[in-house]
Design a protein around this motif. Structure first.
Motif, PDB file in Angstrom:
ATOM      1  N   THR A 112       0.851  -1.185   0.000  1.00 23.50           N
ATOM      2  CA  THR A 112       0.000   0.000   0.000  1.00 23.50           C
ATOM      3  C   THR A 112       0.888   1.236   0.000  1.00 23.50           C
ATOM      4  O   THR A 112       1.751   1.391   0.869  1.00 23.50           O
ATOM      5  CB  THR A 112      -0.922   0.018   1.231  1.00 23.50           C
ATOM      6  N   ILE A 113       0.683   2.091  -0.986  1.00 18.09           N
ATOM      7  CA  ILE A 113       1.443   3.326  -1.114  1.00 18.09           C
ATOM      8  C   ILE A 113       0.431   4.464  -1.192  1.00 18.09           C
ATOM      9  O   ILE A 113      -0.166   4.708  -2.243  1.00 18.09           O
ATOM     10  CB  ILE A 113       2.345   3.300  -2.368  1.00 18.09           C
ATOM     11  N   GLY A 114       0.219   5.136  -0.083  1.00 14.86           N
ATOM     12  CA  GLY A 114      -0.804   6.172  -0.041  1.00 14.86           C
ATOM     13  C   GLY A 114      -2.167   5.604  -0.367  1.00 14.86           C
ATOM     14  O   GLY A 114      -2.587   4.602   0.217  1.00 14.86           O
ATOM     15  N   ASP A 115      -2.849   6.220  -1.325  1.00 12.47           N
ATOM     16  CA  ASP A 115      -4.183   5.744  -1.734  1.00 12.47           C
ATOM     17  C   ASP A 115      -4.120   4.519  -2.632  1.00 12.47           C
ATOM     18  O   ASP A 115      -5.168   3.941  -2.959  1.00 12.47           O
ATOM     19  CB  ASP A 115      -4.921   6.851  -2.508  1.00 12.47           C
ATOM     20  N   PHE A 116      -2.922   4.114  -3.031  1.00  7.94           N
ATOM     21  CA  PHE A 116      -2.763   3.119  -4.085  1.00  7.94           C
ATOM     22  C   PHE A 116      -2.292   1.771  -3.539  1.00  7.94           C
ATOM     23  O   PHE A 116      -1.429   1.710  -2.670  1.00  7.94           O
ATOM     24  CB  PHE A 116      -1.744   3.604  -5.120  1.00  7.94           C
ATOM     25  N   THR A 117      -2.870   0.706  -4.077  1.00  9.70           N
ATOM     26  CA  THR A 117      -2.384  -0.647  -3.810  1.00  9.70           C
ATOM     27  C   THR A 117      -1.590  -1.084  -5.038  1.00  9.70           C
ATOM     28  O   THR A 117      -2.126  -1.131  -6.152  1.00  9.70           O
ATOM     29  CB  THR A 117      -3.548  -1.612  -3.553  1.00  9.70           C
ATOM     30  N   VAL A 118      -0.315  -1.384  -4.835  1.00 14.29           N
ATOM     31  CA  VAL A 118       0.612  -1.599  -5.950  1.00 14.29           C
ATOM     32  C   VAL A 118       1.203  -3.001  -5.891  1.00 14.29           C
ATOM     33  O   VAL A 118       1.695  -3.438  -4.851  1.00 14.29           O
ATOM     34  CB  VAL A 118       1.757  -0.556  -5.909  1.00 14.29           C
ATOM     35  N   GLY A 132       6.462  -4.538 -14.382  1.00 13.28           N
ATOM     36  CA  GLY A 132       5.224  -3.837 -14.681  1.00 13.28           C
ATOM     37  C   GLY A 132       4.533  -3.562 -13.369  1.00 13.28           C
ATOM     38  O   GLY A 132       4.947  -4.061 -12.309  1.00 13.28           O
ATOM     39  N   PHE A 133       3.470  -2.778 -13.422  1.00 13.61           N
ATOM     40  CA  PHE A 133       2.738  -2.462 -12.204  1.00 13.61           C
ATOM     41  C   PHE A 133       1.244  -2.711 -12.386  1.00 13.61           C
ATOM     42  O   PHE A 133       0.659  -2.282 -13.391  1.00 13.61           O
ATOM     43  CB  PHE A 133       2.930  -0.999 -11.796  1.00 13.61           C
ATOM     44  N   GLU A 134       0.667  -3.404 -11.413  1.00 17.76           N
ATOM     45  CA  GLU A 134      -0.781  -3.439 -11.261  1.00 17.76           C
ATOM     46  C   GLU A 134      -1.106  -2.472 -10.128  1.00 17.76           C
ATOM     47  O   GLU A 134      -0.605  -2.627  -9.013  1.00 17.76           O
ATOM     48  CB  GLU A 134      -1.281  -4.844 -10.915  1.00 17.76           C
ATOM     49  N   ILE A 135      -1.931  -1.480 -10.420  1.00 11.96           N
ATOM     50  CA  ILE A 135      -2.262  -0.453  -9.440  1.00 11.96           C
ATOM     51  C   ILE A 135      -3.777  -0.445  -9.239  1.00 11.96           C
ATOM     52  O   ILE A 135      -4.548  -0.308 -10.201  1.00 11.96           O
ATOM     53  CB  ILE A 135      -1.767   0.925  -9.896  1.00 11.96           C
ATOM     54  N   GLN A 136      -4.183  -0.590  -8.001  1.00 11.29           N
ATOM     55  CA  GLN A 136      -5.601  -0.598  -7.658  1.00 11.29           C
ATOM     56  C   GLN A 136      -5.930   0.569  -6.749  1.00 11.29           C
ATOM     57  O   GLN A 136      -5.197   0.856  -5.805  1.00 11.29           O
ATOM     58  CB  GLN A 136      -5.971  -1.914  -6.975  1.00 11.29           C
ATOM     59  N   VAL A 137      -7.040   1.218  -7.062  1.00 11.25           N
ATOM     60  CA  VAL A 137      -7.514   2.319  -6.232  1.00 11.25           C
ATOM     61  C   VAL A 137      -9.006   2.510  -6.481  1.00 11.25           C
ATOM     62  O   VAL A 137      -9.451   2.512  -7.631  1.00 11.25           O
ATOM     63  CB  VAL A 137      -6.724   3.614  -6.518  1.00 11.25           C
ATOM     64  N   ASP A 138      -9.760   2.612  -5.402  1.00  6.89           N
ATOM     65  CA  ASP A 138     -11.209   2.860  -5.496  1.00  6.89           C
ATOM     66  C   ASP A 138     -11.917   1.878  -6.422  1.00  6.89           C
ATOM     67  O   ASP A 138     -12.805   2.254  -7.195  1.00  6.89           O
ATOM     68  CB  ASP A 138     -11.469   4.293  -5.972  1.00  6.89           C
ATOM     69  N   GLY A 139     -11.514   0.615  -6.373  1.00  8.34           N
ATOM     70  CA  GLY A 139     -12.160  -0.409  -7.184  1.00  8.34           C
ATOM     71  C   GLY A 139     -11.713  -0.443  -8.630  1.00  8.34           C
ATOM     72  O   GLY A 139     -12.249  -1.232  -9.425  1.00  8.34           O
ATOM     73  N   ILE A 140     -10.749   0.386  -8.997  1.00  8.08           N
ATOM     74  CA  ILE A 140     -10.222   0.430 -10.363  1.00  8.08           C
ATOM     75  C   ILE A 140      -8.884  -0.304 -10.401  1.00  8.08           C
ATOM     76  O   ILE A 140      -8.039  -0.115  -9.523  1.00  8.08           O
ATOM     77  CB  ILE A 140     -10.018   1.890 -10.824  1.00  8.08           C
ATOM     78  N   THR A 141      -8.677  -1.123 -11.431  1.00 11.16           N
ATOM     79  CA  THR A 141      -7.398  -1.794 -11.629  1.00 11.16           C
ATOM     80  C   THR A 141      -6.771  -1.318 -12.930  1.00 11.16           C
ATOM     81  O   THR A 141      -7.352  -1.469 -14.002  1.00 11.16           O
ATOM     82  CB  THR A 141      -7.571  -3.323 -11.680  1.00 11.16           C
ATOM     83  N   MET A 142      -5.587  -0.722 -12.803  1.00  8.44           N
ATOM     84  CA  MET A 142      -4.855  -0.241 -13.970  1.00  8.44           C
ATOM     85  C   MET A 142      -3.520  -0.962 -14.037  1.00  8.44           C
ATOM     86  O   MET A 142      -2.826  -1.087 -13.029  1.00  8.44           O
ATOM     87  CB  MET A 142      -4.652   1.269 -13.887  1.00  8.44           C
TER      88      MET A 142
END
Length: 267
Positions: A112-118, A132-142
């Motif tokens: 967990t990095i601030g608001d982001f799950t990485v 690569g990075f999978e970044i999750q925040v507020d139910g969004i996965t980028m």
């Protein structure tokens, strides 16, 4: 709501910005500080909103300004141990990251990095190490896959999980083979630890995307061995061969090499 901007994508410099209402990060910072300041001013973004830097690998077009930005704005830099070591010895980063700002990531370990799950994941490329990075925040996965010589099973899994995807479409194979590059460089680009072709990119998307993939951005296009319209049309054609229609089933865009993408609001 998540905001996304590409400030540059390609061998001239890579930098991607993600922000929530209360937090912000950049993935790679291979563009010049002055250029980045100008772009942010144009978009009304304060660099003070960038609270974290994530680095994929230690090639100059991804790390050129990391030490300067981290030092000037006191921003921690998240990378694997090998990537940090590579940055330390890379002559292109004239200003190094201070020890106090180095934060260490482990491939496959979610943080967990601030608001982001990485979650960093391994991507084959000829660097000290590349992720690569999978970044999750507020139910969004980028998902970000910016430099990749080939597609692994883990990369396939990440693509299948993505709501939004930034993925490399570096070159057209025929352009590389028939182009002016020396043979050793052609072999590097086309190798399994080089860069992803338009066709390989298209198949990676088509074979692994889920129905909740909304938007794909093609990144890191070669200036000499590709063209934005060629990349887009090649990927579109491959998607169509799988029954997937770009513009209907998902949005497909090409990120520009030296210009910002505009602001995307992701939900």
């Amino acid at each position: 709501m998540l905001r996304f901007i590409s400030f540059g994508s390609g061998s001239s410099g890579n930098c991607y910005y993600l922000a929530t209402a209360t937090d912000g990060l950049m993935i790679d910072i291979g563009v010049g500080i002055r250029t980045l300041k100008k772009f942010c001013k144009d978009y009304g973004i304060s660099l003070q909103t960038v609270k974290h830097l994530l680095i994929t690998h230690d090639h100059a077009d991804h790390i050129k300004s990391v030490g300067s930005f981290s030092g000037d704005y006191q921003v921690p830099v998240y990378a694997t141990k090998l990537v940090h070591e590579g940055i330390d010895v890379n002559y292109c980063t004239k200003r190094k990251i201070s020890e106090s700002q180095k934060k260490y990531l482990t491939i496959g370990q979610t943080v967990t990095i601030g608001d982001f799950t990485v979650r960093p994941f391994a991507v084959p490329h000829d660097a000290s190490e590349n992720v690569g990075f999978e970044i999750q925040v507020d139910g969004i996965t980028m998902v970000f896959i910016t430099d990749a010589g080939s597609v692994t099973e883990e990369m396939r899994e990440m693509i299948s999980r993505a709501d939004y995807l930034v993925i490399e479409a570096n070159h057209d194979v025929e352009m590389v083979e028939g182009g002016p590059y020396p043979e050793y460089l052609k072999k590097r680009i086309l190798s399994s630890i080089g860069h992803l072709s338009n066709k390989d990119c298209g198949h990676a998307i088509a074979e692994n995307m889920s129905e909740h993939l909304h938007h794909v951005w093609l990144c890191h296009l070669s200036e000499e061995n590709n063209h934005p319209e060629l990349a887009r049309k090649t990927v579109e054609a491959i998607l169509r061969s799988y029954g997937i229609v770009a513009g209907k089933d998902l949005k497909l865009e090409v990120l520009r090499r030296q210009m910002p993408s505009g602001v995307y609001e992701l939900e």
